[in-house]
Design a protein around this motif. Structure first.
Motif, PDB file in Angstrom:
ATOM      1  N   ALA A 175      33.486  18.291 -36.970  1.00 43.70           N
ATOM      2  CA  ALA A 175      34.050  19.389 -36.181  1.00 43.70           C
ATOM      3  C   ALA A 175      33.043  19.856 -35.140  1.00 43.70           C
ATOM      4  O   ALA A 175      33.388  20.101 -33.978  1.00 43.70           O
ATOM      5  N   THR A 176      31.780  19.959 -35.544  1.00 45.25           N
ATOM      6  CA  THR A 176      30.738  20.378 -34.604  1.00 45.25           C
ATOM      7  C   THR A 176      30.486  19.308 -33.543  1.00 45.25           C
ATOM      8  O   THR A 176      30.492  19.588 -32.336  1.00 45.25           O
ATOM      9  N   ILE A 177      30.266  18.074 -33.982  1.00 45.75           N
ATOM     10  CA  ILE A 177      29.976  16.997 -33.030  1.00 45.75           C
ATOM     11  C   ILE A 177      31.163  16.766 -32.106  1.00 45.75           C
ATOM     12  O   ILE A 177      31.000  16.582 -30.887  1.00 45.75           O
ATOM     13  N   GLY A 178      32.376  16.775 -32.670  1.00 46.62           N
ATOM     14  CA  GLY A 178      33.565  16.548 -31.854  1.00 46.62           C
ATOM     15  C   GLY A 178      33.757  17.616 -30.803  1.00 46.62           C
ATOM     16  O   GLY A 178      34.007  17.316 -29.626  1.00 46.62           O
ATOM     17  N   ARG A 184      30.343  25.758 -38.613  1.00 52.31           N
ATOM     18  CA  ARG A 184      31.416  24.935 -38.064  1.00 52.31           C
ATOM     19  C   ARG A 184      32.178  25.755 -37.028  1.00 52.31           C
ATOM     20  O   ARG A 184      32.184  26.993 -37.080  1.00 52.31           O
ATOM     21  N   PRO A 185      32.829  25.100 -36.071  1.00 52.59           N
ATOM     22  CA  PRO A 185      33.656  25.831 -35.106  1.00 52.59           C
ATOM     23  C   PRO A 185      34.747  26.614 -35.823  1.00 52.59           C
ATOM     24  O   PRO A 185      35.302  26.171 -36.832  1.00 52.59           O
ATOM     25  N   GLY A 186      35.041  27.805 -35.299  1.00 53.74           N
ATOM     26  CA  GLY A 186      36.084  28.629 -35.886  1.00 53.74           C
ATOM     27  C   GLY A 186      35.616  29.559 -36.976  1.00 53.74           C
ATOM     28  O   GLY A 186      36.405  30.325 -37.525  1.00 53.74           O
ATOM     29  N   GLU A 214      30.692  26.438 -28.880  1.00 50.79           N
ATOM     30  CA  GLU A 214      31.304  26.654 -27.567  1.00 50.79           C
ATOM     31  C   GLU A 214      30.420  27.487 -26.643  1.00 50.79           C
ATOM     32  O   GLU A 214      30.590  27.460 -25.426  1.00 50.79           O
ATOM     33  N   ARG A 215      29.475  28.249 -27.210  1.00 55.93           N
ATOM     34  CA  ARG A 215      28.637  29.145 -26.415  1.00 55.93           C
ATOM     35  C   ARG A 215      27.266  28.561 -26.088  1.00 55.93           C
ATOM     36  O   ARG A 215      26.391  29.269 -25.588  1.00 55.93           O
ATOM     37  N   LEU A 216      27.058  27.300 -26.371  1.00 55.19           N
ATOM     38  CA  LEU A 216      25.790  26.691 -25.982  1.00 55.19           C
ATOM     39  C   LEU A 216      25.624  26.714 -24.471  1.00 55.19           C
ATOM     40  O   LEU A 216      26.593  26.546 -23.728  1.00 55.19           O
ATOM     41  N   ARG A 217      24.388  26.906 -24.022  1.00 54.29           N
ATOM     42  CA  ARG A 217      24.091  26.955 -22.596  1.00 54.29           C
ATOM     43  C   ARG A 217      23.344  25.704 -22.175  1.00 54.29           C
ATOM     44  O   ARG A 217      22.666  25.075 -22.989  1.00 54.29           O
ATOM     45  N   GLU A 258      29.405  37.763 -28.428  1.00 50.92           N
ATOM     46  CA  GLU A 258      29.311  36.355 -28.816  1.00 50.92           C
ATOM     47  C   GLU A 258      30.578  35.856 -29.511  1.00 50.92           C
ATOM     48  O   GLU A 258      30.588  34.747 -30.050  1.00 50.92           O
ATOM     49  N   LEU A 259      31.638  36.661 -29.499  1.00 50.45           N
ATOM     50  CA  LEU A 259      32.911  36.182 -30.031  1.00 50.45           C
ATOM     51  C   LEU A 259      33.589  35.284 -28.994  1.00 50.45           C
ATOM     52  O   LEU A 259      33.689  35.647 -27.823  1.00 50.45           O
ATOM     53  N   THR A 260      34.073  34.154 -29.445  1.00 49.71           N
ATOM     54  CA  THR A 260      34.851  33.292 -28.551  1.00 49.71           C
ATOM     55  C   THR A 260      36.335  33.611 -28.632  1.00 49.71           C
ATOM     56  O   THR A 260      37.100  33.226 -27.748  1.00 49.71           O
ATOM     57  N   PHE A 261      36.758  34.318 -29.688  1.00 54.82           N
ATOM     58  CA  PHE A 261      38.163  34.714 -29.816  1.00 54.82           C
ATOM     59  C   PHE A 261      38.245  35.984 -30.650  1.00 54.82           C
ATOM     60  O   PHE A 261      37.539  36.141 -31.644  1.00 54.82           O
TER      61      PHE A 261
END
Length: 294
Positions: free
Chosen positions: A35-38, A188-190, A15-18, A242-245
Protein backbone atom coordinates in the motif's frame (compact mmCIF):
# COMPACT_ATOMS: atom_id res chain seq x y z
CA UNK A 1 5.65 0.62 14.60
CA UNK A 2 8.97 -0.04 16.32
CA UNK A 3 9.84 3.58 17.01
CA UNK A 4 8.10 6.09 19.23
CA UNK A 5 6.29 8.22 16.66
CA UNK A 6 5.88 11.19 18.99
CA UNK A 7 9.67 11.60 19.21
CA UNK A 8 10.36 11.52 15.48
CA UNK A 9 11.40 14.75 13.78
CA UNK A 10 8.62 14.69 11.16
CA UNK A 11 5.85 12.18 10.56
CA UNK A 12 3.70 12.37 7.46
CA UNK A 13 1.38 10.31 5.32
CA UNK A 14 2.95 9.08 2.10
CA UNK A 15 0.80 11.57 0.18
CA UNK A 16 2.42 14.48 2.05
CA UNK A 17 6.02 13.71 1.20
CA UNK A 18 7.90 16.69 -0.21
CA UNK A 19 10.57 16.78 -2.92
CA UNK A 20 13.90 16.06 -1.28
CA UNK A 21 12.49 14.03 1.61
CA UNK A 22 14.36 10.98 2.91
CA UNK A 23 11.79 8.89 4.74
CA UNK A 24 11.67 5.76 6.88
CA UNK A 25 8.81 3.28 6.57
CA UNK A 26 8.27 -0.11 8.15
CA UNK A 27 5.81 -2.86 7.43
CA UNK A 28 4.65 -5.97 9.25
CA UNK A 29 2.53 -7.49 6.49
CA UNK A 30 2.17 -7.50 2.73
CA UNK A 31 -0.78 -5.11 2.70
CA UNK A 32 1.05 -2.28 4.46
CA UNK A 33 4.19 -3.03 2.45
CA UNK A 34 2.57 -2.62 -0.96
CA UNK A 35 0.00 0.00 0.00
CA UNK A 36 2.84 2.37 0.85
CA UNK A 37 5.05 1.50 -2.13
CA UNK A 38 2.09 1.48 -4.53
CA UNK A 39 0.76 4.85 -3.41
CA UNK A 40 4.24 6.37 -3.56
CA UNK A 41 5.05 4.98 -7.01
CA UNK A 42 1.72 5.95 -8.57
CA UNK A 43 2.00 9.48 -7.15
CA UNK A 44 5.40 9.87 -8.79
CA UNK A 45 4.12 8.58 -12.13
CA UNK A 46 1.12 10.91 -12.07
CA UNK A 47 3.41 13.90 -11.34
CA UNK A 48 5.69 13.13 -14.26
CA UNK A 49 8.64 12.06 -12.12
CA UNK A 50 10.96 9.15 -12.83
CA UNK A 51 10.32 6.38 -10.33
CA UNK A 52 13.05 3.94 -9.31
CA UNK A 53 11.73 0.87 -7.55
CA UNK A 54 14.18 -1.38 -5.70
CA UNK A 55 11.87 -4.18 -4.58
CA UNK A 56 12.82 -7.25 -2.57
CA UNK A 57 15.46 -8.93 -4.79
CA UNK A 58 13.69 -12.26 -4.29
CA UNK A 59 10.64 -11.05 -6.21
CA UNK A 60 10.43 -11.32 -10.00
CA UNK A 61 9.43 -8.19 -11.91
CA UNK A 62 6.06 -9.70 -12.86
CA UNK A 63 5.15 -10.09 -9.19
CA UNK A 64 6.24 -6.54 -8.40
CA UNK A 65 4.07 -5.18 -11.22
CA UNK A 66 1.08 -7.21 -10.02
CA UNK A 67 1.43 -5.71 -6.55
CA UNK A 68 1.75 -2.16 -7.92
CA UNK A 69 -1.33 -2.54 -10.09
CA UNK A 70 -3.34 -3.75 -7.10
CA UNK A 71 -3.04 -0.19 -5.73
CA UNK A 72 -3.50 1.86 -8.90
CA UNK A 73 -3.78 1.86 -12.67
CA UNK A 74 -1.67 -0.32 -14.99
CA UNK A 75 1.99 0.66 -15.11
CA UNK A 76 3.14 -1.27 -18.17
CA UNK A 77 3.27 1.85 -20.32
CA UNK A 78 5.36 3.66 -17.68
CA UNK A 79 7.83 0.77 -17.67
CA UNK A 80 8.07 0.66 -21.46
CA UNK A 81 8.72 4.39 -21.76
CA UNK A 82 11.31 4.29 -18.98
CA UNK A 83 9.46 6.43 -16.45
CA UNK A 84 9.19 3.52 -14.01
CA UNK A 85 12.38 1.47 -13.63
CA UNK A 86 12.44 -1.84 -11.75
CA UNK A 87 15.96 -2.26 -10.39
CA UNK A 88 17.95 -4.41 -8.00
CA UNK A 89 20.37 -2.73 -5.64
CA UNK A 90 23.41 -4.70 -6.79
CA UNK A 91 23.25 -2.84 -10.11
CA UNK A 92 24.34 0.28 -8.22
CA UNK A 93 27.84 -1.09 -7.57
CA UNK A 94 28.43 -3.86 -10.10
CA UNK A 95 30.81 -4.93 -11.57
CA UNK A 96 32.86 -3.89 -8.54
CA UNK A 97 32.45 -5.17 -4.97
CA UNK A 98 29.63 -4.06 -2.72
CA UNK A 99 30.14 -0.86 -0.75
CA UNK A 100 27.73 1.75 0.56
CA UNK A 101 29.72 4.48 -1.16
CA UNK A 102 29.34 2.74 -4.52
CA UNK A 103 25.66 2.22 -3.82
CA UNK A 104 25.20 5.96 -3.31
CA UNK A 105 27.26 6.76 -6.39
CA UNK A 106 25.05 4.44 -8.41
CA UNK A 107 21.93 6.16 -7.13
CA UNK A 108 23.43 9.51 -8.04
CA UNK A 109 24.08 8.26 -11.57
CA UNK A 110 20.45 7.19 -11.86
CA UNK A 111 19.32 10.64 -10.75
CA UNK A 112 21.61 12.40 -13.22
CA UNK A 113 20.46 10.12 -16.03
CA UNK A 114 16.84 10.92 -15.24
CA UNK A 115 17.52 14.65 -15.26
CA UNK A 116 19.33 14.27 -18.59
CA UNK A 117 16.27 12.42 -19.91
CA UNK A 118 14.11 15.44 -19.12
CA UNK A 119 12.62 14.53 -15.75
CA UNK A 120 12.55 17.39 -13.27
CA UNK A 121 12.46 15.09 -10.24
CA UNK A 122 13.25 11.50 -9.29
CA UNK A 123 11.87 9.35 -6.51
CA UNK A 124 12.95 5.91 -5.34
CA UNK A 125 11.44 3.28 -3.08
CA UNK A 126 14.00 0.91 -1.59
CA UNK A 127 12.96 -2.32 0.10
CA UNK A 128 15.73 -2.93 2.61
CA UNK A 129 15.50 -6.67 1.99
CA UNK A 130 18.54 -5.99 -0.21
CA UNK A 131 20.73 -5.73 2.90
CA UNK A 132 20.51 -9.45 3.73
CA UNK A 133 20.19 -10.51 0.09
CA UNK A 134 23.57 -9.02 -0.84
CA UNK A 135 25.34 -9.38 2.50
CA UNK A 136 25.69 -5.68 3.30
CA UNK A 137 27.22 -4.56 6.59
CA UNK A 138 24.28 -3.26 8.64
CA UNK A 139 26.47 -0.72 10.44
CA UNK A 140 27.53 0.75 7.11
CA UNK A 141 23.91 0.81 5.98
CA UNK A 142 22.86 2.64 9.14
CA UNK A 143 25.68 5.13 8.65
CA UNK A 144 24.41 5.70 5.13
CA UNK A 145 20.88 6.29 6.44
CA UNK A 146 22.03 8.62 9.21
CA UNK A 147 24.52 10.85 7.42
CA UNK A 148 26.30 9.32 4.45
CA UNK A 149 23.61 9.98 1.86
CA UNK A 150 22.64 13.57 2.67
CA UNK A 151 24.22 14.96 -0.48
CA UNK A 152 21.71 13.02 -2.60
CA UNK A 153 18.91 15.27 -1.31
CA UNK A 154 20.61 18.67 -1.39
CA UNK A 155 18.84 20.03 -4.46
CA UNK A 156 15.38 18.59 -3.62
CA UNK A 157 15.26 16.76 -6.94
CA UNK A 158 15.55 13.33 -5.36
CA UNK A 159 13.10 11.79 -2.88
CA UNK A 160 13.54 8.40 -1.22
CA UNK A 161 11.66 6.05 1.07
CA UNK A 162 13.41 3.12 2.72
CA UNK A 163 11.01 0.36 3.73
CA UNK A 164 11.99 -2.09 6.47
CA UNK A 165 10.36 -5.46 7.13
CA UNK A 166 9.75 -5.58 10.89
CA UNK A 167 10.13 -9.37 10.87
CA UNK A 168 13.62 -9.25 9.29
CA UNK A 169 15.28 -6.56 11.40
CA UNK A 170 15.74 -6.33 15.16
CA UNK A 171 13.97 -3.63 17.14
CA UNK A 172 17.34 -1.99 17.77
CA UNK A 173 18.12 -1.75 14.07
CA UNK A 174 14.63 -0.49 13.28
CA UNK A 175 14.87 2.20 15.96
CA UNK A 176 18.29 3.33 14.72
CA UNK A 177 17.16 3.29 11.10
CA UNK A 178 14.09 5.35 11.96
CA UNK A 179 16.17 7.87 13.92
CA UNK A 180 18.54 8.20 10.96
CA UNK A 181 15.82 9.55 8.69
CA UNK A 182 14.54 13.14 8.91
CA UNK A 183 11.03 11.90 8.06
CA UNK A 184 8.93 8.85 8.93
CA UNK A 185 5.80 7.60 7.20
CA UNK A 186 2.60 6.44 8.76
CA UNK A 187 2.32 2.68 8.89
CA UNK A 188 0.03 2.61 5.87
CA UNK A 189 -1.99 5.02 3.70
CA UNK A 190 -5.39 5.83 5.16
CA UNK A 191 -4.31 5.51 8.80
CA UNK A 192 -4.35 8.20 11.50
CA UNK A 193 -1.80 9.23 14.11
CA UNK A 194 -2.20 11.65 17.00
CA UNK A 195 1.04 13.26 18.24
CA UNK A 196 1.58 15.89 20.96
CA UNK A 197 2.31 19.44 19.89
CA UNK A 198 5.79 20.66 20.68
CA UNK A 199 4.40 24.02 21.82
CA UNK A 200 2.39 22.45 24.64
CA UNK A 201 3.04 23.80 28.14
CA UNK A 202 1.28 24.71 31.38
CA UNK A 203 -1.27 26.87 29.60
CA UNK A 204 -1.59 24.90 26.33
CA UNK A 205 -2.43 21.32 25.48
CA UNK A 206 -2.63 20.16 21.91
CA UNK A 207 -2.40 17.37 19.40
CA UNK A 208 -1.54 17.23 15.74
CA UNK A 209 -3.40 14.69 13.66
CA UNK A 210 -1.67 13.09 10.69
CA UNK A 211 -3.29 10.99 7.98
CA UNK A 212 -7.01 10.59 7.32
CA UNK A 213 -10.01 11.25 9.56
CA UNK A 214 -12.94 9.24 8.23
CA UNK A 215 -15.10 6.23 9.03
CA UNK A 216 -12.16 3.80 9.08
CA UNK A 217 -10.20 5.89 11.62
CA UNK A 218 -13.16 7.33 13.56
CA UNK A 219 -12.46 5.43 16.78
CA UNK A 220 -8.90 6.75 16.92
CA UNK A 221 -10.06 10.25 15.98
CA UNK A 222 -12.67 10.30 18.75
CA UNK A 223 -10.07 9.06 21.24
CA UNK A 224 -7.79 11.94 20.28
CA UNK A 225 -10.57 14.46 20.83
CA UNK A 226 -11.29 12.96 24.26
CA UNK A 227 -7.63 13.45 25.18
CA UNK A 228 -7.86 17.11 24.23
CA UNK A 229 -11.18 17.65 26.02
CA UNK A 230 -9.88 16.00 29.22
CA UNK A 231 -6.98 18.44 29.55
CA UNK A 232 -7.42 21.20 32.17
CA UNK A 233 -5.25 23.61 30.15
CA UNK A 234 -6.92 26.96 29.38
CA UNK A 235 -5.80 26.80 25.74
CA UNK A 236 -6.48 23.75 23.58
CA UNK A 237 -4.92 23.35 20.13
CA UNK A 238 -5.87 20.84 17.46
CA UNK A 239 -3.52 20.94 14.47
CA UNK A 240 -5.13 19.32 11.41
CA UNK A 241 -2.76 20.69 8.78
CA UNK A 242 -1.28 17.23 8.14
CA UNK A 243 -4.66 15.60 7.49
CA UNK A 244 -5.13 14.51 3.89
CA UNK A 245 -8.87 13.93 4.44
CA UNK A 246 -11.44 15.09 7.00
CA UNK A 247 -15.03 13.89 6.72
CA UNK A 248 -18.05 15.87 7.90
CA UNK A 249 -18.65 13.66 10.95
CA UNK A 250 -15.13 14.32 12.25
CA UNK A 251 -15.40 18.05 11.48
CA UNK A 252 -18.66 18.25 13.47
CA UNK A 253 -17.02 16.37 16.35
CA UNK A 254 -14.31 19.04 16.49
CA UNK A 255 -16.94 21.78 16.65
CA UNK A 256 -18.80 19.95 19.44
CA UNK A 257 -15.56 19.78 21.42
CA UNK A 258 -15.03 23.51 20.96
CA UNK A 259 -18.62 24.39 21.87
CA UNK A 260 -18.34 22.43 25.13
CA UNK A 261 -15.04 24.07 26.13
CA UNK A 262 -16.60 26.90 28.12
CA UNK A 263 -14.09 29.28 29.63
CA UNK A 264 -11.24 27.98 27.49
CA UNK A 265 -9.81 28.99 24.14
CA UNK A 266 -9.80 26.36 21.39
CA UNK A 267 -7.57 26.76 18.34
CA UNK A 268 -8.11 24.56 15.29
CA UNK A 269 -5.50 24.73 12.56
CA UNK A 270 -6.26 23.52 9.08
CA UNK A 271 -5.77 24.41 5.49
CA UNK A 272 -7.77 24.86 2.35
CA UNK A 273 -10.92 22.80 2.23
CA UNK A 274 -10.77 21.79 5.90
CA UNK A 275 -10.92 25.40 7.08
CA UNK A 276 -13.75 26.09 4.65
CA UNK A 277 -15.64 23.06 6.00
CA UNK A 278 -15.48 24.35 9.58
CA UNK A 279 -16.77 27.75 8.51
CA UNK A 280 -19.66 26.20 6.59
CA UNK A 281 -20.59 24.10 9.64
CA UNK A 282 -20.84 27.15 11.91
CA UNK A 283 -17.42 27.69 13.44
CA UNK A 284 -18.02 31.46 13.62
CA UNK A 285 -20.91 30.85 16.03
CA UNK A 286 -18.57 29.46 18.72
CA UNK A 287 -16.97 32.46 20.46
CA UNK A 288 -14.19 30.51 22.18
CA UNK A 289 -13.07 28.91 18.89
CA UNK A 290 -10.42 30.25 16.52
CA UNK A 291 -9.93 28.55 13.18
CA UNK A 292 -6.51 29.23 11.71
CA UNK A 293 -5.71 28.51 8.09
CA UNK A 294 -6.12 29.64 4.54
Amino acid sequence: MPFQAEEHARIVSVERLRPGDHAFASYADEESRWATIGSYAHAGISRGERVLLFADPALPDTTVLEHLEAYGPPVGFSVRRGQLKLLTMDRMWQPRLLSVERQMAGLRREVEEALDDGYARVRSAIDMAWVAAFGADIEQVLWREREGCHYLFDDARYTEICTYDETRFSDEVLDRASAGHPTALLERPGSLLAAPLTEAGDDTYGLRLIGEADLSTRERFDAALRRVAASPAPRLVLDLTELTFLDVYCARAVLRLAAAAHGRHVVVRGGGIHTHTFLLLGALDIPQLTVEGE
